[in-house]
Write a protein that holds these residues in place. Sequence first.
Motif, mmCIF file in Angstrom:
data_model
loop_
_atom_site.group_PDB
_atom_site.id
_atom_site.type_symbol
_atom_site.label_atom_id
_atom_site.label_comp_id
_atom_site.label_asym_id
_atom_site.label_seq_id
_atom_site.Cartn_x
_atom_site.Cartn_y
_atom_site.Cartn_z
ATOM 1 N N THR A 140 0.933 -1.151 0.179
ATOM 2 C CA THR A 140 -0.003 -0.008 -0.034
ATOM 3 C C THR A 140 0.986 1.233 -0.108
ATOM 4 O OG1 THR A 140 -0.242 0.522 2.288
ATOM 5 C CG2 THR A 140 -1.620 -1.069 1.601
ATOM 6 N N SER A 141 0.559 2.295 -0.496
ATOM 7 C CA SER A 141 1.199 3.413 -0.654
ATOM 8 C C SER A 141 0.365 4.742 -1.167
ATOM 9 C CB SER A 141 2.344 3.369 -1.686
ATOM 10 O OG SER A 141 3.116 4.499 -1.796
ATOM 11 N N ARG A 142 0.931 5.783 -0.507
ATOM 12 C CA ARG A 142 0.176 7.147 -0.891
ATOM 13 C C ARG A 142 0.834 7.377 -2.374
ATOM 14 N NH1 ARG A 142 -0.073 10.940 4.406
ATOM 15 N NH2 ARG A 142 -0.977 9.209 5.814
ATOM 16 N N ARG A 143 1.727 6.998 -2.795
ATOM 17 C CA ARG A 143 2.690 7.276 -3.903
ATOM 18 C C ARG A 143 2.299 6.450 -4.893
ATOM 19 N NH1 ARG A 143 7.350 9.966 -5.384
ATOM 20 N NH2 ARG A 143 7.472 11.012 -3.311
ATOM 21 N N ARG A 144 2.371 6.658 -6.252
ATOM 22 C CA ARG A 144 2.315 5.664 -7.429
ATOM 23 C C ARG A 144 3.421 5.283 -7.457
ATOM 24 N NH1 ARG A 144 -0.884 9.884 -11.566
ATOM 25 N NH2 ARG A 144 -2.931 9.527 -10.531
ATOM 26 N N LEU A 145 3.596 3.798 -7.393
ATOM 27 C CA LEU A 145 5.078 3.085 -7.570
ATOM 28 C C LEU A 145 5.494 2.890 -8.792
ATOM 29 C CD1 LEU A 145 4.475 0.875 -4.283
ATOM 30 C CD2 LEU A 145 5.770 2.975 -4.669
ATOM 31 N N THR A 146 5.673 4.000 -9.755
ATOM 32 C CA THR A 146 5.718 3.697 -11.232
ATOM 33 C C THR A 146 7.249 2.889 -11.540
ATOM 34 O OG1 THR A 146 6.339 6.031 -11.261
ATOM 35 C CG2 THR A 146 4.104 5.395 -11.854
ATOM 36 N N GLY A 147 7.909 3.104 -10.395
ATOM 37 C CA GLY A 147 9.366 2.480 -10.677
ATOM 38 C C GLY A 147 9.391 0.941 -10.706
ATOM 39 N N LEU A 148 8.702 0.310 -10.397
ATOM 40 C CA LEU A 148 8.608 -0.859 -10.089
ATOM 41 C C LEU A 148 8.038 -1.690 -11.361
ATOM 42 C CD1 LEU A 148 7.351 -1.542 -6.407
ATOM 43 C CD2 LEU A 148 9.744 -1.494 -7.186
ATOM 44 N N ASP A 149 8.633 -3.022 -11.640
ATOM 45 C CA ASP A 149 8.239 -3.562 -12.815
ATOM 46 C C ASP A 149 7.072 -4.520 -12.471
ATOM 47 O OD1 ASP A 149 10.020 -2.785 -14.317
ATOM 48 O OD2 ASP A 149 11.428 -4.257 -14.184
ATOM 49 N N ASP A 150 6.264 -5.013 -13.473
ATOM 50 C CA ASP A 150 4.997 -5.915 -13.079
ATOM 51 C C ASP A 150 4.251 -5.548 -11.965
ATOM 52 O OD1 ASP A 150 5.577 -7.660 -14.924
ATOM 53 O OD2 ASP A 150 6.837 -8.879 -13.910
ATOM 54 N N VAL A 151 3.769 -4.331 -11.834
ATOM 55 C CA VAL A 151 3.038 -3.798 -10.734
ATOM 56 C C VAL A 151 1.708 -3.842 -11.220
ATOM 57 C CG1 VAL A 151 2.229 -1.782 -9.394
ATOM 58 C CG2 VAL A 151 4.439 -2.654 -9.645
ATOM 59 N N ARG A 152 0.616 -4.421 -10.636
ATOM 60 C CA ARG A 152 -0.762 -4.095 -10.854
ATOM 61 C C ARG A 152 -1.299 -3.151 -9.855
ATOM 62 N NH1 ARG A 152 1.366 -6.904 -13.841
ATOM 63 N NH2 ARG A 152 0.869 -9.164 -14.683
ATOM 64 N N ALA A 153 -1.515 -2.106 -10.461
ATOM 65 C CA ALA A 153 -2.192 -1.066 -9.573
ATOM 66 C C ALA A 153 -3.547 -1.207 -9.343
ATOM 67 C CB ALA A 153 -1.877 0.511 -10.170
ATOM 68 N N VAL A 154 -3.949 -1.088 -8.019
ATOM 69 C CA VAL A 154 -5.455 -0.955 -7.670
ATOM 70 C C VAL A 154 -5.627 0.416 -6.910
ATOM 71 C CG1 VAL A 154 -7.265 -1.919 -6.213
ATOM 72 C CG2 VAL A 154 -5.273 -3.461 -7.331
ATOM 73 N N PRO A 155 -6.091 1.442 -7.941
ATOM 74 C CA PRO A 155 -6.333 2.629 -7.260
ATOM 75 C C PRO A 155 -7.555 2.949 -6.195
ATOM 76 C CG PRO A 155 -6.631 2.675 -9.635
ATOM 77 C CD PRO A 155 -6.374 1.441 -9.062
ATOM 78 N N LEU A 156 -7.333 3.604 -5.317
ATOM 79 C CA LEU A 156 -8.404 3.563 -4.165
ATOM 80 C C LEU A 156 -8.851 5.079 -4.444
ATOM 81 C CD1 LEU A 156 -9.841 1.452 -2.810
ATOM 82 C CD2 LEU A 156 -8.342 2.127 -0.862
ATOM 83 N N ASP A 157 -10.209 5.218 -4.859
ATOM 84 C CA ASP A 157 -10.998 6.544 -4.721
ATOM 85 C C ASP A 157 -11.715 6.705 -3.376
ATOM 86 O OD1 ASP A 157 -11.592 8.955 -5.492
ATOM 87 O OD2 ASP A 157 -12.580 8.279 -7.578
ATOM 88 N N VAL A 158 -12.350 7.667 -3.212
ATOM 89 C CA VAL A 158 -13.052 7.731 -2.148
ATOM 90 C C VAL A 158 -14.397 7.057 -2.077
ATOM 91 C CG1 VAL A 158 -12.410 10.153 -1.497
ATOM 92 C CG2 VAL A 158 -14.380 9.868 -3.108
#
Length: 450
Positions: free
Chosen positions: A275-293
Amino acid sequence: MAAEAAAAGAGHEVTGGVTSMEGIQDRPLPQGPYAPGTPPGALLRGWRERALLTQERLAERAGLNVRTIRRLENGALRRPRPSSILLLADALRLDGEERAVLAAAALGRTAAPPVRGDRAGTVRPAAADVPRELPADAVPFTGREAESAAIEIHGSSGAPVVIAVEGMAGAGKTALAVRAARRLAPRFPDGQVFVDLRGHRPGRAPVHPGEALARVLGALGVPAQRVPEHIDDRAALYRGAVADRRILVVLDDAACEEQVRPLLPAGPGCRLIVTSRRRLTGLDDVRAVPLDVLPVDHAIALFTATAGHDRVAGTPADVLAETVRRCGLLPLAVRTAAARLRARPAWTVEHLLARLNHARPTELDAGERGVYAALDLSYQRLPDDQRRAYRLLGSRAAEFGAEDAASVLGTTAPQARRLLDRLLDVHLLQEPAPGRYRFHDLVADHAAAS
Ligand SMILES: Nc1ncnc2c1ncn2[C@@H]1O[C@H](COP(=O)(O)OP(=O)(O)OP(=O)(O)O)[C@@H](O)[C@H]1O
Ligand SMILES: [Mg+2]
């Protein structure tokens, strides 16, 4: 299986009521649905018939349209939404293995190999050696079905991936990651490790990657005196320790990619949820699950469950909706406001709303655990030029573009865009449409006061 299915006749009432969960689990699994490459529709039909449910009953139980189930079973719908898969898995009382098979089929992939010993007493590590570190679920957990399903699906698929739950402070990243990890846990019989990376903790520096490695090695049973000095040696030991184990690692509140990189999944049976408040764009093979309000109805459900049904009973729906909107629909703020109501027996929701309208920052202030303190930690982590941009732009209520930002900041549009991108990366800014920016209400409050 095919013969059974034909005999039962899809869509026709099958005799017998819905059985208990034990009954379902005791019954031998149909073999057919597990064959590699079985389409999701055939799996669904097999398990539906095993549960003695008609398509209509299953639709009712899952809260889905019966047409969705028909189209899935007859192959017209081959890529169902992850949230539908999760609802079906729940309604069919599928176990961890079956959920994974269904999820993978819905994605057109092969599931990770089944966990030996899950069903019938084959050898597993001694319970004492197996780390089980997941914290308890947030109670009562509300909503987030689609995001939970996305994590479950990525976590069950054959490829070792990093699942990154990203969003603004207080959006519910930790709560969601813990919930999803608990659901995935049966697929990781060699253990579940949870590490707080302290990316945003008052008065504490983020955990050094070497310390995080030592912490995980300890959880995996490596004695402290055997943890090497050098970070590269620790990382090598970690890779060796997990290479052929089925381990789920949850890294909570990562400040940056460097904290995560040495702990990337190192074997086919490993999964990592960050989990992170920052987008972890520098990692390979990341599946981002963005969480809105939260959507308004889920925010009201969270508010009601936290304040207590008796404190909310009789409140007009529009007052409740306005109250959670004044909390920015942010779980942390909704819970803070609801907890205030619960702690003040004389207050009504109307009274709370009036106070939120009058002095929101005071009402939502909960010290170190409050939303403004959380935002302040994000702000403190910014370099000077981004802090300045945040202060100057953040108090604007309306949407704006890069040109407006440039004139407020006294700089060029490309330079303004660069600063806006950085604020987007740390979820202090939103981009509702390409090139259009806005601050969340509570962020605007904080920026105005910074
Ligand atoms: N879906 C949910 N259902 C119930 N409670 C929730 C939900 N999401 C969040 N919460 C509650 O809201 C509060 C904030 O959630 P959480 O700590 O998970 O946010 P976060 O995004 O991890 O914040 P941070 O960026 O500070 O780490 C917690 O009290 C948590 O239990
Ligand atoms: Mg968190």
